[in-house]
Motif scaffolding. Structure first.
Motif, PDB file in Angstrom:
ATOM      1  N   UNK A 170       0.858  -1.187   0.000  1.00 51.79           N
ATOM      2  CA  UNK A 170       0.000   0.000   0.000  1.00 51.79           C
ATOM      3  C   UNK A 170       0.892   1.235   0.000  1.00 51.79           C
ATOM      4  N   UNK A 171       0.527   2.213  -0.808  1.00 49.50           N
ATOM      5  CA  UNK A 171       1.322   3.435  -0.921  1.00 49.50           C
ATOM      6  C   UNK A 171       0.582   4.562  -0.221  1.00 49.50           C
ATOM      7  N   UNK A 172       1.223   5.169   0.764  1.00 50.08           N
ATOM      8  CA  UNK A 172       0.640   6.292   1.492  1.00 50.08           C
ATOM      9  C   UNK A 172       1.531   7.512   1.313  1.00 50.08           C
ATOM     10  N   UNK A 212      -6.118  11.794   6.310  1.00 48.20           N
ATOM     11  CA  UNK A 212      -7.333  11.962   5.514  1.00 48.20           C
ATOM     12  C   UNK A 212      -7.324  10.961   4.350  1.00 48.20           C
ATOM     13  N   UNK A 213      -8.495  10.781   3.762  1.00 45.20           N
ATOM     14  CA  UNK A 213      -8.671   9.850   2.637  1.00 45.20           C
ATOM     15  C   UNK A 213      -8.356   8.410   3.048  1.00 45.20           C
ATOM     16  N   UNK A 214      -8.724   8.047   4.281  1.00 44.33           N
ATOM     17  CA  UNK A 214      -8.531   6.664   4.745  1.00 44.33           C
ATOM     18  C   UNK A 214      -9.670   5.783   4.256  1.00 44.33           C
ATOM     19  N   UNK A 219     -13.053   8.860   7.695  1.00 44.92           N
ATOM     20  CA  UNK A 219     -12.067   8.926   6.621  1.00 44.92           C
ATOM     21  C   UNK A 219     -10.962   9.943   6.898  1.00 44.92           C
ATOM     22  N   UNK A 220     -11.191  10.819   7.876  1.00 45.68           N
ATOM     23  CA  UNK A 220     -10.194  11.840   8.220  1.00 45.68           C
ATOM     24  C   UNK A 220     -10.280  12.125   9.706  1.00 45.68           C
ATOM     25  N   UNK A 221      -9.157  12.593  10.263  1.00 48.93           N
ATOM     26  CA  UNK A 221      -9.156  12.928  11.681  1.00 48.93           C
ATOM     27  C   UNK A 221      -7.765  12.952  12.256  1.00 48.93           C
ATOM     28  N   UNK A 231      -5.858   1.946   5.512  1.00 51.88           N
ATOM     29  CA  UNK A 231      -5.542   2.839   4.389  1.00 51.88           C
ATOM     30  C   UNK A 231      -6.052   2.259   3.078  1.00 51.88           C
ATOM     31  N   UNK A 232      -6.162   3.112   2.071  1.00 52.46           N
ATOM     32  CA  UNK A 232      -6.502   2.681   0.727  1.00 52.46           C
ATOM     33  C   UNK A 232      -5.249   2.163   0.038  1.00 52.46           C
TER      34      UNK A 232
END
Length: 246
Positions: A170-172, A212-214, A219-221, A231-232
């Motif tokens: 997974x790339x974050x 964010x964008x989880x 999805x954010x916090x 994570x995506x």
């Protein structure tokens, strides 16, 4: 009601029986199918819509989803012979145009300009170790995430293929830098270490973090020590702040 099931007839390799109704599977703007009964083994497209409880006078486009995986356009004022087409599933869209694309060399169409990646995975009948890619001529094929929305309105016909899933993890993004993690569950401590490798050896230092964008909710916090988020595959963003305490 005396009916014959079209799907059962196809799977049993037999002709349809004479009946007062013929059971097919119907979906509206997706792949969630339900049973409906049509009164004729050779119905018009409008009869199929009416049997589904839709206003057959409105603008709809209708496809037969054949057992081969292909889509066939069903004209609303023409008949469709259920006895010999190998189709028990039908998909309707409240639309006046379709959007064509290719999936594993099958020419398909969709009634909306946007499509969830998960629809492509279902249409491709992808195995657990397979992924769907957008074919990029002269470049690297782009991995399609099941959660992403795909625009089919671009000029030309989009070509999608299935292939083995890449083993990229997974790339974050951590403070705007790309980092790879092996699993979708990412902890506060893991993210800190990715950006500050010596964090454990520092004294009088505190870290705070937002995301964010989880994939997980919310999805954010803010994420605190001992916490984790899901994570995506790509695109989850973390911001880590390092504070030296006096």
């Amino acid at each position: 009601m005396n009916y014959d099931d079209v799907g059962e007839a196809i799977r049993e390799g037999r002709a349809l029986k004479e009946a007062s109704a013929y059971r097919i599977r119907f979906a509206l703007e997706g792949l969630t199918f339900r049973n409906i009964d049509v009164p004729d083994p050779v119905p018009t497209g409008r009869q199929i819509l009416a049997s589904a409880g839709l206003d057959h006078r409105a603008d709809y486009i209708l496809f037969a989803y054949l057992d081969t995986g292909d889509f066939e356009d069903v004209r609303l004022d023409e008949t469709f012979d259920l006895r010999g087409k190998g189709a028990e599933r039908f998909i309707a869209f409240k639309s006046d145009r379709d959007f064509k694309f290719s999936l594993n060399d099958r020419q398909l169409a969709w009634g909306r300009a946007d499509m969830l990646g998960s629809i492509l995975y279902d249409l491709a009948d992808a195995a657990p170790d397979e992924a769907v890619f957008l074919e990029v001529r002269g470049g690297e094929d782009r991995l399609i995430d099941p959660d992403e929305r795909i625009n089919l309105e671009a000029p030309g016909i989009e070509r999608f293929i299935t292939a083995p899933k890449p083993d990229t993890g997974y790339v974050i993004l951590v403070n705007s830098e790309e980092k790879s993690v092996p699993d979708k569950h990412v902890t506060f401590e893991q993210v800190v270490k990715l950006y500050y490798p010596n964090a454990g050896s520092e004294t009088n230092v505190k870290f705070s973090m937002t995301y964010r964008n989880a994939a997980s909710l919310p999805h954010a916090g803010e994420l605190g020590e001992g916490g984790s988020v899901e994570v995506k595959k790509q695109g989850t963003i973390f911001n880590v702040t390092r504070t030296v305490q006096s």
